[in-house]
Design a protein around this motif. Structure first.
Motif, PDB file in Angstrom:
ATOM      1  N   GLY A 210      -2.664  90.198  21.525  1.00  0.00           N
ATOM      2  CA  GLY A 210      -3.927  90.521  22.181  1.00  0.00           C
ATOM      3  C   GLY A 210      -4.893  90.751  21.058  1.00  0.00           C
ATOM      4  N   VAL A 211      -4.736  91.340  19.949  1.00  0.00           N
ATOM      5  CA  VAL A 211      -5.598  91.438  19.024  1.00  0.00           C
ATOM      6  C   VAL A 211      -6.101  90.197  18.404  1.00  0.00           C
ATOM      7  N   TYR A 212      -5.353  89.441  18.124  1.00  0.00           N
ATOM      8  CA  TYR A 212      -5.495  88.296  17.603  1.00  0.00           C
ATOM      9  C   TYR A 212      -6.506  87.186  18.455  1.00  0.00           C
ATOM     10  N   GLN A 213      -6.132  87.169  19.704  1.00  0.00           N
ATOM     11  CA  GLN A 213      -6.798  86.476  20.617  1.00  0.00           C
ATOM     12  C   GLN A 213      -8.065  87.118  20.937  1.00  0.00           C
ATOM     13  N   HIS A 214      -8.230  88.449  20.939  1.00  0.00           N
ATOM     14  CA  HIS A 214      -9.500  89.001  21.185  1.00  0.00           C
ATOM     15  C   HIS A 214     -10.521  88.573  19.887  1.00  0.00           C
ATOM     16  N   ILE A 215     -10.115  88.891  18.752  1.00  0.00           N
ATOM     17  CA  ILE A 215     -10.853  88.565  17.472  1.00  0.00           C
ATOM     18  C   ILE A 215     -11.253  86.992  17.554  1.00  0.00           C
ATOM     19  N   LYS A 216     -10.444  86.216  17.844  1.00  0.00           N
ATOM     20  CA  LYS A 216     -10.443  84.717  17.860  1.00  0.00           C
ATOM     21  C   LYS A 216     -11.590  84.299  18.807  1.00  0.00           C
ATOM     22  N   SER A 217     -11.313  84.878  19.965  1.00  0.00           N
ATOM     23  CA  SER A 217     -12.223  84.679  21.252  1.00  0.00           C
ATOM     24  C   SER A 217     -13.719  85.229  21.112  1.00  0.00           C
ATOM     25  N   PHE A 218     -13.777  86.311  20.640  1.00  0.00           N
ATOM     26  CA  PHE A 218     -15.271  87.003  20.482  1.00  0.00           C
ATOM     27  C   PHE A 218     -15.679  87.161  19.377  1.00  0.00           C
ATOM     28  N   TRP A 219     -15.121  86.918  18.194  1.00  0.00           N
ATOM     29  CA  TRP A 219     -15.942  87.244  17.064  1.00  0.00           C
ATOM     30  C   TRP A 219     -16.350  85.710  16.080  1.00  0.00           C
ATOM     31  N   THR A 220     -17.435  85.655  15.873  1.00  0.00           N
ATOM     32  CA  THR A 220     -17.703  84.286  15.286  1.00  0.00           C
ATOM     33  C   THR A 220     -16.851  83.992  14.167  1.00  0.00           C
ATOM     34  N   PRO A 221     -16.731  82.621  13.520  1.00  0.00           N
ATOM     35  CA  PRO A 221     -15.949  82.297  12.548  1.00  0.00           C
ATOM     36  C   PRO A 221     -16.382  82.990  11.062  1.00  0.00           C
ATOM     37  N   GLY A 222     -17.578  83.248  11.180  1.00  0.00           N
ATOM     38  CA  GLY A 222     -18.003  84.072   9.909  1.00  0.00           C
ATOM     39  C   GLY A 222     -17.463  85.389   9.885  1.00  0.00           C
ATOM     40  N   MET A 223     -17.707  86.249  11.068  1.00  0.00           N
ATOM     41  CA  MET A 223     -17.069  87.559  11.096  1.00  0.00           C
ATOM     42  C   MET A 223     -15.443  87.531  10.618  1.00  0.00           C
ATOM     43  N   ARG A 224     -14.664  86.568  11.252  1.00  0.00           N
ATOM     44  CA  ARG A 224     -13.336  86.438  11.049  1.00  0.00           C
ATOM     45  C   ARG A 224     -13.010  86.393   9.585  1.00  0.00           C
ATOM     46  N   GLN A 225     -13.528  85.287   8.923  1.00  0.00           N
ATOM     47  CA  GLN A 225     -13.605  85.159   7.489  1.00  0.00           C
ATOM     48  C   GLN A 225     -14.047  86.178   6.708  1.00  0.00           C
ATOM     49  N   GLN A 226     -15.086  87.054   7.120  1.00  0.00           N
ATOM     50  CA  GLN A 226     -15.261  87.980   6.275  1.00  0.00           C
ATOM     51  C   GLN A 226     -14.650  89.297   6.440  1.00  0.00           C
ATOM     52  N   LEU A 227     -13.912  89.490   7.675  1.00  0.00           N
ATOM     53  CA  LEU A 227     -12.979  90.566   7.522  1.00  0.00           C
ATOM     54  C   LEU A 227     -11.820  90.157   6.784  1.00  0.00           C
ATOM     55  N   GLN A 228     -11.458  89.032   6.892  1.00  0.00           N
ATOM     56  CA  GLN A 228     -10.009  88.381   6.282  1.00  0.00           C
ATOM     57  C   GLN A 228     -10.295  88.417   4.656  1.00  0.00           C
ATOM     58  N   GLY A 229     -11.320  87.812   4.337  1.00  0.00           N
ATOM     59  CA  GLY A 229     -11.796  88.070   2.919  1.00  0.00           C
ATOM     60  C   GLY A 229     -11.730  89.567   2.400  1.00  0.00           C
ATOM     61  N   TRP A 230     -12.296  90.285   3.073  1.00  0.00           N
ATOM     62  CA  TRP A 230     -12.466  91.796   2.649  1.00  0.00           C
ATOM     63  C   TRP A 230     -10.982  92.511   2.387  1.00  0.00           C
ATOM     64  N   GLN A 231     -10.250  91.957   3.580  1.00  0.00           N
ATOM     65  CA  GLN A 231      -8.844  92.587   3.681  1.00  0.00           C
ATOM     66  C   GLN A 231      -8.133  92.140   2.348  1.00  0.00           C
ATOM     67  N   GLN A 232      -8.183  90.943   2.111  1.00  0.00           N
ATOM     68  CA  GLN A 232      -7.340  90.375   1.077  1.00  0.00           C
ATOM     69  C   GLN A 232      -7.789  91.103  -0.328  1.00  0.00           C
ATOM     70  N   MET A 233      -9.011  91.238  -0.439  1.00  0.00           N
ATOM     71  CA  MET A 233      -9.796  91.927  -1.556  1.00  0.00           C
ATOM     72  C   MET A 233      -9.169  93.341  -1.866  1.00  0.00           C
ATOM     73  N   HIS A 234      -9.123  94.001  -0.535  1.00  0.00           N
ATOM     74  CA  HIS A 234      -8.844  95.339  -0.416  1.00  0.00           C
ATOM     75  C   HIS A 234      -7.648  95.794   0.363  1.00  0.00           C
ATOM     76  N   PRO A 235      -6.311  95.119  -0.108  1.00  0.00           N
ATOM     77  CA  PRO A 235      -5.113  95.310   0.474  1.00  0.00           C
ATOM     78  C   PRO A 235      -4.968  96.588   1.051  1.00  0.00           C
ATOM     79  N   GLU A 236      -5.352  97.651   0.165  1.00  0.00           N
ATOM     80  CA  GLU A 236      -5.120  98.979   0.521  1.00  0.00           C
ATOM     81  C   GLU A 236      -5.898  99.735   1.735  1.00  0.00           C
ATOM     82  N   ALA A 237      -6.825  98.853   2.249  1.00  0.00           N
ATOM     83  CA  ALA A 237      -7.963  99.423   3.234  1.00  0.00           C
ATOM     84  C   ALA A 237      -7.307 100.027   4.256  1.00  0.00           C
ATOM     85  N   VAL A 238      -7.882 100.791   4.996  1.00  0.00           N
ATOM     86  CA  VAL A 238      -7.527 101.316   6.415  1.00  0.00           C
ATOM     87  C   VAL A 238      -7.915 100.571   7.461  1.00  0.00           C
TER      88      VAL A 238
END
Length: 73
Positions: free
Chosen positions: A29-57
């Motif tokens: 559900g989380v995956y599908q919501h983000i895929k359906s309603f977020w732009t590719p740029g938003m998804r990439q930005q979040l994934q990139g940020w999470q990879q750079m900050h794995p300890e992120a909340v």
């Protein structure tokens, strides 16, 4: 959009799906919501940020959803 805004929105989505008793359904559900309603740029930005900050909340469901291979349903 700022990383803080994306994190806040992603965590709200995770919290929404946290009430789903089936964990796999919640992650999808989380995956599908983000895929359906977020732009590719938003998804990439979040994934990139999470990879750079794995300890992120990030909500655990969001972390799992971000780890899903592209095309997962």
């Amino acid at each position: 959009m700022s990383a803080e805004s994306l994190i806040k929105m992603a965590n709200q989505i995770g919290q929404y799906f946290a009430s789903e008793p089936d964990h796999a359904v919640a992650v999808r559900g989380v995956y599908q919501h983000i895929k359906s309603f977020w732009t590719p740029g938003m998804r990439q930005q979040l994934q990139g940020w999470q990879q750079m900050h794995p300890e992120a909340v990030l909500h655990p469901l969001v972390r799992e959803a971000l780890a899903q291979p592209e095309g997962t349903t």
